[in-house]
Write a protein that holds these residues in place. Structure first.
Motif, PDB file in Angstrom:
ATOM      1  N   THR A   1      -1.209  17.490   5.030  1.00  0.00           N
ATOM      2  CA  THR A   1      -1.241  16.231   4.276  1.00  0.00           C
ATOM      3  C   THR A   1      -2.138  15.197   4.942  1.00  0.00           C
ATOM      4  OG1 THR A   1       0.129  14.525   3.240  1.00  0.00           O
ATOM      5  CG2 THR A   1       0.755  15.220   5.454  1.00  0.00           C
ATOM      6  N   TYR A   2      -2.370  14.090   4.234  1.00  0.00           N
ATOM      7  CA  TYR A   2      -3.073  12.944   4.822  1.00  0.00           C
ATOM      8  C   TYR A   2      -2.136  12.302   5.849  1.00  0.00           C
ATOM      9  CZ  TYR A   2      -5.469   8.517   5.257  1.00  0.00           C
ATOM     10  OH  TYR A   2      -6.111   7.426   5.764  1.00  0.00           O
TER      11      TYR A   2
ATOM     12  N   ALA B   1       0.847   9.639  -3.939  1.00  0.00           N
ATOM     13  CA  ALA B   1      -0.363   8.818  -3.762  1.00  0.00           C
ATOM     14  C   ALA B   1      -1.561   9.391  -4.522  1.00  0.00           C
ATOM     15  CB  ALA B   1      -0.703   8.711  -2.279  1.00  0.00           C
TER      16      ALA B   1
ATOM     17  N   VAL C   1       4.378  16.368  -0.926  1.00  0.00           N
ATOM     18  CA  VAL C   1       3.117  15.671  -1.198  1.00  0.00           C
ATOM     19  C   VAL C   1       2.390  16.385  -2.341  1.00  0.00           C
ATOM     20  CG1 VAL C   1       0.960  14.815  -0.198  1.00  0.00           C
ATOM     21  CG2 VAL C   1       2.973  15.127   1.266  1.00  0.00           C
TER      22      VAL C   1
ATOM     23  N   ALA D   1      -1.063   9.460   6.565  1.00  0.00           N
ATOM     24  CA  ALA D   1      -0.086   8.418   6.199  1.00  0.00           C
ATOM     25  C   ALA D   1       1.314   8.999   6.021  1.00  0.00           C
ATOM     26  CB  ALA D   1      -0.533   7.711   4.913  1.00  0.00           C
ATOM     27  N   THR D   2       1.386  10.192   5.424  1.00  0.00           N
ATOM     28  CA  THR D   2       2.692  10.814   5.196  1.00  0.00           C
ATOM     29  C   THR D   2       3.419  10.979   6.533  1.00  0.00           C
ATOM     30  OG1 THR D   2       1.406  12.180   3.637  1.00  0.00           O
ATOM     31  CG2 THR D   2       3.750  12.638   3.813  1.00  0.00           C
TER      32      THR D   2
ATOM     33  N   TYR E   1      -9.313  17.287   4.580  1.00  0.00           N
ATOM     34  CA  TYR E   1      -9.746  16.316   5.576  1.00  0.00           C
ATOM     35  C   TYR E   1     -10.344  17.106   6.725  1.00  0.00           C
ATOM     36  CZ  TYR E   1      -6.809  13.446   2.656  1.00  0.00           C
ATOM     37  OH  TYR E   1      -6.269  12.823   1.567  1.00  0.00           O
TER      38      TYR E   1
ATOM     39  N   LEU F   1      -0.520  16.941  -3.252  1.00  0.00           N
ATOM     40  CA  LEU F   1      -1.846  16.752  -2.648  1.00  0.00           C
ATOM     41  C   LEU F   1      -2.968  17.145  -3.613  1.00  0.00           C
ATOM     42  CD1 LEU F   1      -2.716  15.853   0.258  1.00  0.00           C
ATOM     43  CD2 LEU F   1      -3.156  18.247   0.714  1.00  0.00           C
TER      44      LEU F   1
ATOM     45  N   ASN G   1       0.853  -1.200   0.000  1.00  0.00           N
ATOM     46  CA  ASN G   1       0.000   0.000   0.000  1.00  0.00           C
ATOM     47  C   ASN G   1       0.886   1.247   0.000  1.00  0.00           C
ATOM     48  OD1 ASN G   1       0.627   0.702   2.864  1.00  0.00           O
ATOM     49  ND2 ASN G   1      -0.357  -1.271   3.215  1.00  0.00           N
ATOM     50  N   GLY G   2       0.261   2.404  -0.047  1.00  0.00           N
ATOM     51  CA  GLY G   2       1.011   3.654  -0.118  1.00  0.00           C
ATOM     52  C   GLY G   2       1.760   3.980   1.164  1.00  0.00           C
ATOM     53  N   LEU G   3       1.142   3.670   2.293  1.00  0.00           N
ATOM     54  CA  LEU G   3       1.824   3.936   3.573  1.00  0.00           C
ATOM     55  C   LEU G   3       3.102   3.109   3.654  1.00  0.00           C
ATOM     56  CD1 LEU G   3       2.135   5.016   6.449  1.00  0.00           C
ATOM     57  CD2 LEU G   3       0.492   3.314   7.232  1.00  0.00           C
TER      58      LEU G   3
ATOM     59  N   ASP H   1       5.525  12.074  -2.180  1.00  0.00           N
ATOM     60  CA  ASP H   1       4.338  11.276  -1.885  1.00  0.00           C
ATOM     61  C   ASP H   1       3.399  11.494  -3.069  1.00  0.00           C
ATOM     62  OD1 ASP H   1       1.899  10.283  -1.139  1.00  0.00           O
ATOM     63  OD2 ASP H   1       2.050  10.931   0.955  1.00  0.00           O
TER      64      ASP H   1
ATOM     65  N   SER I   1       0.350   5.202  -4.062  1.00  0.00           N
ATOM     66  CA  SER I   1      -0.722   4.370  -3.520  1.00  0.00           C
ATOM     67  C   SER I   1      -1.672   4.018  -4.662  1.00  0.00           C
ATOM     68  CB  SER I   1      -1.507   5.146  -2.455  1.00  0.00           C
ATOM     69  OG  SER I   1      -2.764   4.532  -2.238  1.00  0.00           O
TER      70      SER I   1
ATOM     71  N   ALA J   1      -2.765  -1.628  -2.653  1.00  0.00           N
ATOM     72  CA  ALA J   1      -1.525  -1.844  -3.405  1.00  0.00           C
ATOM     73  C   ALA J   1      -0.725  -0.542  -3.391  1.00  0.00           C
ATOM     74  CB  ALA J   1      -1.826  -2.250  -4.849  1.00  0.00           C
TER      75      ALA J   1
HETATM   76  C1  LIG Z   1      -1.239  11.705   0.391  1.00  0.00           C
HETATM   77  C2  LIG Z   1      -1.356  10.259   0.721  1.00  0.00           C
HETATM   78  N1  LIG Z   1      -0.289   9.607   1.175  1.00  0.00           N
HETATM   79  C3  LIG Z   1      -0.335   8.297   1.484  1.00  0.00           C
HETATM   80  C4  LIG Z   1      -1.502   7.582   1.364  1.00  0.00           C
HETATM   81  C5  LIG Z   1      -1.525   6.168   1.814  1.00  0.00           C
HETATM   82  O1  LIG Z   1      -1.850   5.262   0.835  1.00  0.00           O
HETATM   83  P1  LIG Z   1      -2.556   3.875   1.213  1.00  0.00           P
HETATM   84  O2  LIG Z   1      -3.973   4.158   1.558  1.00  0.00           O
HETATM   85  O3  LIG Z   1      -2.402   3.063  -0.026  1.00  0.00           O
HETATM   86  O4  LIG Z   1      -1.773   3.298   2.350  1.00  0.00           O
HETATM   87  C6  LIG Z   1      -2.648   8.219   0.872  1.00  0.00           C
HETATM   88  C7  LIG Z   1      -3.907   7.533   0.599  1.00  0.00           C
HETATM   89  O5  LIG Z   1      -4.637   6.948   1.236  1.00  0.00           O
HETATM   90  C8  LIG Z   1      -2.574   9.586   0.569  1.00  0.00           C
HETATM   91  O6  LIG Z   1      -3.659  10.252   0.134  1.00  0.00           O
END
Ligand SMILES: Cc1ncc(COP(=O)(O)O)c(C=O)c1O
Length: 369
Positions: free
Chosen positions: A88-89, A162, A134, A91-92, A312, A136, A58-60, A160, A184, A197
């Protein structure tokens, strides 16, 4: 009902081809670390324009593995600081703190909603080692200034990507601009799988090898473990699906841009701002509006059968997960989180939906001015 994003309709665009690709994997009897992953890695690295693509879960994980690999290479060490946009989201940020590194939150600009590159230099300290850029909402966040800061201060530039598959900067795709990039393929992304993925792209061979090793339990040879890695892999079914969808990503992004253009031209409600910054490429993963009447507008649109989202509602520094930052003041970030509304903008929208969306938004008048 105008759905925010109908994944069913997105999949239906290429359903036969996707089913064929999935059936091929089923028939092959080989479900992990096989030909479909190899093919997608080859095709995606060519698409992004890097020498290497390493798929992962996954992206994380992709973000995490890049930082972890830089630590294994001695480029980053525990306690080092990483510059990151405050809006940012999560996960970053998680990828940074999970590696024992320190995120330094930098405010975005209200015009672009991307990191404000004029504020980066003031955030640098002797412990700054990297910038996590990012892209974004699908908009390119890279600027010449950021590139110069990285060179001058010997910082790694990690993207990032994603939310920005297919976005470009002066002809180069995002994901190939910095030293390494995370992608991501979460189902709702511009290039989305039918599950989780992710991938890392880079031109750095040593980094690529380590990312692969760390995502494979820390092993580069069967049953020999040089690192304490994790299990993070893309399965063959997802790779086969993504390989089909990769063929159409540019077409899909063009359609997103056309719809975004109509929205930008059509929406003229004085209560609403659209952060345009049109000189930057934008693949419109998320079409954002800003309005002080966000919640009221969201209710109004919902009453008119239009689904919207908020990206968000709570910024990372106001989350319980990061209690130590809860008292930080980041006014631009907070304003964005209070005012942002994401409206439908995706390749399966039909002209009637686009017209209705514009008309309904323009007919909105807040009660509490
Ligand atoms: C900016 C950003 N970074 C990282 C992620 C993480 O990706 P994932 O959901 O595949 O883990 C996301 C999405 O969910 C994202 O929007």
């Amino acid at each position: 009902m105008i759905e925010y994003l109908s994944l069913k309709r997105i999949t239906a665009m290429h359903e036969e081809e996707i089913k064929e690709a999935v059936n091929e994997v089923i028939a092959s009897g080989w479900y992990l670390n096989g030909k479909a992953v190899q093919r997608f890695e080859h095709n995606y690295s060519r698409y992004i324009g890097t020498q290497h693509c390493i798929t992962c879960g996954n992206g994380l994980d992709a973000l995490y593995l890049i930082l972890r690999a830089y630590k294994a290479l001695g480029v980053l060490n525990e306690g080092d600081e990483v510059i990151v946009p405050a809006n940012t989201y999560i996960a970053t940020i998680l990828s940074i703190t999970d590696n024992g590194l320190i995120p330094v939150l930098v405010e975005p600009s209200l015009d672009t909603l991307e990191i404000d590159d004029t504020l980066i230099e003031a955030a640098l300290t002797p412990r700054t080692r990297a910038i996590m850029l990012v892209h974004l909402y699908g908009r390119c966040a890279y600027t010449e200034r950021i590139g110069t800061i990285c060179k001058q201060h010997n910082l790694k530039l990690i993207e990032d990507n994603a939310q920005a598959h297919g976005c470009t900067y002066k002809g180069k795709r995002t994901g190939s601009i910095g030293d390494a990039a995370a992608h991501s393929f979460y189902p709702g992304k511009n290039l989305g799988a039918l599950g989780d993925a992710g991938a890392v792209t880079t031109n750095d061979e040593a980094l690529a090898k380590l990312v692969r090793t760390l995502g494979n339990y820390g092993s580069s040879r069967k049953y020999v473990f040089d690192y304490r890695g994790k299990n993070s892999r893309m399965d063959e079914v997802q790779a086969a699906v993504l390989d089909v969808k990769l063929k159409y990503i540019d077409e899909d992004n063009t359609r997103r841009k056309e719809i975004a253009f109509l929205l930008e031209q059509g929406i003229d409600n004085p209560c609403i701002t659209i952060p345009k910054a049109s000189e930057r490429d934008n693949v419109y993963h998320i079409f954002t509006l800003l309005t002080p009447y966000r919640n009221e507008l969201q209710t109004f649109l919902s009453e008119h059968n239009i689904q919207t989202m908020i990206h968000y509602p709570i910024p990372p520094h106001r989350q319980l997960a990061y209690k130590e930052w809860n008292t930080l003041s980041l006014p631009i970030t907070e304003q964005i989180h209070q005012q942002e509304l994401s409206i439908p903008c995706n390749p399966v929208m039909i002209p009637k939906e686009i017209e209705e969306l514009i008309e309904t938004i323009n007919s909105f008048a807040p009660h509490h001015i």
